[in-house]
Scaffold this active site. Structure first.
Site, short mmCIF file in Angstrom:
data_model
loop_
_atom_site.label_atom_id
_atom_site.label_comp_id
_atom_site.label_asym_id
_atom_site.label_seq_id
_atom_site.Cartn_x
_atom_site.Cartn_y
_atom_site.Cartn_z
CG HIS A 1 0.50 15.67 7.06
ND1 HIS A 1 0.20 15.34 8.37
CD2 HIS A 1 0.58 14.50 6.40
CE1 HIS A 1 0.10 14.03 8.46
NE2 HIS A 1 0.32 13.49 7.29
CE LYS B 1 -2.73 10.72 7.11
NZ LYS B 1 -1.88 11.39 6.21
CE LYS C 1 7.27 14.59 9.47
NZ LYS C 1 8.20 13.58 9.02
CG ASP D 1 -2.97 10.74 2.46
OD1 ASP D 1 -3.31 10.15 3.51
OD2 ASP D 1 -1.83 10.62 1.95
NE ARG E 1 -10.22 -8.61 13.72
CZ ARG E 1 -10.79 -8.25 12.60
NH1 ARG E 1 -12.10 -8.29 12.50
NH2 ARG E 1 -10.10 -7.83 11.56
P1 NAD Z 1 -3.57 -2.55 10.15
O1 NAD Z 1 -4.64 -3.04 9.25
O2 NAD Z 1 -2.16 -2.96 9.87
O3 NAD Z 1 -3.89 -3.02 11.64
C1 NAD Z 1 -5.17 -2.96 12.19
C2 NAD Z 1 -5.16 -3.51 13.61
O4 NAD Z 1 -6.48 -3.42 14.11
C3 NAD Z 1 -4.73 -4.97 13.72
O5 NAD Z 1 -3.95 -5.11 14.89
C4 NAD Z 1 -6.07 -5.70 13.91
O6 NAD Z 1 -5.97 -6.88 14.69
C5 NAD Z 1 -6.83 -4.66 14.69
N1 NAD Z 1 -8.27 -4.86 14.56
C6 NAD Z 1 -9.02 -4.84 13.41
N2 NAD Z 1 -10.31 -5.09 13.71
C7 NAD Z 1 -10.39 -5.27 15.04
C8 NAD Z 1 -11.45 -5.55 15.95
N3 NAD Z 1 -12.72 -5.70 15.53
N4 NAD Z 1 -11.15 -5.64 17.26
C9 NAD Z 1 -9.90 -5.50 17.71
N5 NAD Z 1 -8.85 -5.22 16.90
C10 NAD Z 1 -9.09 -5.13 15.59
O7 NAD Z 1 -3.73 -0.97 10.21
P2 NAD Z 1 -2.58 0.12 10.51
O8 NAD Z 1 -1.88 0.44 9.24
O9 NAD Z 1 -1.78 -0.29 11.68
O10 NAD Z 1 -3.46 1.43 10.83
C11 NAD Z 1 -4.14 1.63 12.06
C12 NAD Z 1 -4.74 3.04 12.08
O11 NAD Z 1 -3.70 3.99 11.97
C13 NAD Z 1 -5.67 3.32 10.89
O12 NAD Z 1 -6.69 4.19 11.33
C14 NAD Z 1 -4.78 4.05 9.90
O13 NAD Z 1 -5.51 4.89 9.05
C15 NAD Z 1 -3.90 4.82 10.84
N6 NAD Z 1 -2.59 5.20 10.28
C16 NAD Z 1 -1.72 4.25 9.87
C17 NAD Z 1 -0.48 4.61 9.36
C18 NAD Z 1 0.55 3.59 8.94
O14 NAD Z 1 1.66 4.00 8.58
N7 NAD Z 1 0.23 2.30 8.98
C19 NAD Z 1 -0.13 5.98 9.27
C20 NAD Z 1 -1.05 6.93 9.71
C21 NAD Z 1 -2.27 6.53 10.22
#
Ligand code: NAD
Length: 491
Positions: A243, A151, A185, A238, A51
């Site tokens: 896992h 996930k 892994k 979670d 975004r």
């Molecule tokens: P985050 O909040 O840091 O990032 C979200 C991203 O989505 C941002 O780039 C934002 O700009 C984009 N976004 C949000 N709304 C939007 C829209 N309407 N249109 C376009 N882009 C949009 O989230 P994250 O931590 O990077 O997690 C992303 C996904 O991965 C989630 O489903 C989360 O559950 C999963 N996940 C994250 C981790 C982690 O370590 N961060 C681990 C496992 C799974």
């Protein structure tokens, strides 16, 4: 000997959520390491889409910083970053609106013939549907394109089924890559190599010879940074549903005929479907409290999530059975928790005692024990019974045959690729073996849902446990009632 490098075919990878935490900390650094390792051809393009209204130059700066933050002495240095960034561009768009989609389409159309397209949904699950629909509407995907989702895949069976249906409206199952990064892994894949690459273990791998199996995934970190999500999810959703379930499948499944996506996943799903419901008295839920003595500077679970009445578990231990010919009668004990004494993922296979001791009572009872360490200090230890040295009769003692992969494999063992490196190359190559199939995720929720519904109906409150401990005392009781004890979290 360094592994042979086989570059993947040219591809375009679009990372929706490309400015987010996961993209910056995991996906882009993993791409960089594979790029430096020579796994990518010249033509590769990586397009961040999110975004934020920023330019490609701003995005490259962000990516460079993200990659630099992950470099260490084992992997590539920073020298390749400028070359890598030449492949990276950015498009500002909104998944829920038409803004930004034409520029994305124009960028993708610049290259003919169309290379493999991978669309990585690194965004919350609420955006999976809008993204899939817009990709379809703008003609950006074809039958060779892949989508990758993270996930959590649903919150329960119903929501997981709804997500599966949403994705299935525009993509077939062989285009959908559901990530459980545990499967990426090296040591988790090694479970299959140990079981199905050796003659030694498989003939004994059943209830006739195995007394019980323990799977432990202990973490020292708490829930800071994910408070809102975690307080809704808890350890069962979670960690256990995905896992630990994956580890259980790999340790318990029948040998697949081939190392092929459907052959492996067919066997895994059979394990999940054969899992017994879990009795309430075979479940222990815990929540971390102050450290012992109450003086620790760290926040308790409830303080961290800002919910003084939270009854979400940050720890869960349970006992279950797999009702099939191989495993009937062998209990599986699973536990996972946060803020525990050590970070440790380990599987313990406890074999039965020898049926008869020719050495008499005084030799004591001995049983083999295979310990598979997934992290840290990846490796295996097999305890073997030998004679205690010295005169004075036949006394027996258990000694470890201990192998650390880092020592055994030299440099290659010291620097295993990150899970995301393996998973990203697999999705580009079109290999789904290490990704979860829709029916697998649904089956895991079908087992999980009644367990959660049961404790909700009982108004169960998690047992407090000290930060830095091995978890609530009731989890030890769960074992002691069966005359057993937990192995694996190293104090
Ligand atoms: P985050 O909040 O840091 O990032 C979200 C991203 O989505 C941002 O780039 C934002 O700009 C984009 N976004 C949000 N709304 C939007 C829209 N309407 N249109 C376009 N882009 C949009 O989230 P994250 O931590 O990077 O997690 C992303 C996904 O991965 C989630 O489903 C989360 O559950 C999963 N996940 C994250 C981790 C982690 O370590 N961060 C681990 C496992 C799974």
């Amino acid at each position: 000997m360094a592994p042979r490098v086989i570059p993947v075919d040219p591809f375009d990878l679009v990372i929706f959520g490309g400015t987010g935490d996961l993209a910056q900390r995991k996906i882009l650094p993993a791409l960089y390491r594979r790029f430096c390792g020579g796994h990518f051809p010249e033509e590769v393009r990586i397009i961040g889409a999110a975004r934020a209204d920023i330019s490609t130059e701003d995005y490259r700066q962000m990516v460079a910083e993200g990659v630099k933050a992950t470099l260490n002495e084992h992997g590539p240095g920073a020298a390749g970053i400028p070359e890598f960034l030449r492949r990276v561009t950015y498009v500002s768009l909104d998944a829920r609106e038409d803004r930004g989609w034409e520029p994305l389409a124009a960028q993708l159309a610049e290259v003919e013939p169309r290379p493999i397209r991978v669309f990585y949904f690194s965004v919350g699950p609420g955006l999976f549907g809008p993204l899939a629909e817009r990709l379809h509407r703008h003609g950006l995907s074809d039958e060779d394109s892949r989508i990758v989702v993270e996930k959590p895949f649903g919150h329960d069976l119903q929501s997981a089924k709804a997500l599966n249906a949403t994705l299935a409206a525009h993509f077939t199952e062989n285009q959908i890559y559901r990530i459980d990064h545990y499967l990426g892994k090296e040591t988790v894949q090694n479970l299959m190599a140990i079981r199905f690459g050796n003659m030694l273990f498989e003939p004994l791998w059943n209830s006739q010879y195995v007394d019980h199996i323990q799977i432990t995934v202990a973490e020292t970190v708490g829930v800071a940074g994910r408070e809102e999500y975690y307080d809704r999810a808890g350890a069962m959703r979670d960690m256990m549903q995905n896992h630990l379930m994956q580890l259980l499948c790999l340790i318990a499944m029948e040998p697949p005929a081939k190392f092929d996506p459907d052959a492996v996943r067919d066997e895994k799903v059979k394990v999940i479907r054969a899992l017994d419901p879990v009795e309430p008295y075979h479940i222990v839920r815990g929540q971390y409290n102050a450290a012992a003595g109450g003086k620790g500077p760290d926040l308790t679970y409830r303080e961290t999530v800002g919910n003084p009445r939270s009854s979400t578990e940050s720890y869960i231990a349970l006992k279950t059975h797999i009702s099939n010919w191989r495993w009937a009668g062998t209990p599986f004990y699973l536990r996972t928790g946060k803020r525990l004494v050590a970070r440790s993922s380990v599987i313990n296979v406890l074999f039965k005692d020898a049926p008869h001791s020719i050495f008499g009572e005084e030799a004591g009872r001995h049983a083999n024990h295979l310990k598979i360490r997934l992290q840290p200090n990846e490796g295996i230890t097999l305890s073997v019974t030998i004679k205690e040295p010295g005169p004075g009769g036949m006394r027996l003692v258990d000694v470890p045959l201990d192998m650390s992969f880092a020592t055994a494999l030299g440099a290659d063992g010291k620097n295993p690729p990150d899970a995301y490196e393996r998973l990203i190359t697999d999705m580009i190559r079109g290999n789904q073996t290490l990704f979860m199939r829709g029916d697998e995720v649904a089956a895991a929720w079908a087992w999980t849902d009644p367990i959660i519904a049961g404790w909700q109906a009982r108004g169960d409150v998690p047992k407090p446990y000290d930060m830095g401990s091995t978890g609530p005392g009731d989890a030890d009781l769960l074992m002691r009632r069966d005359g057993r004890e937990w192995r694996g979290i190293n104090p």
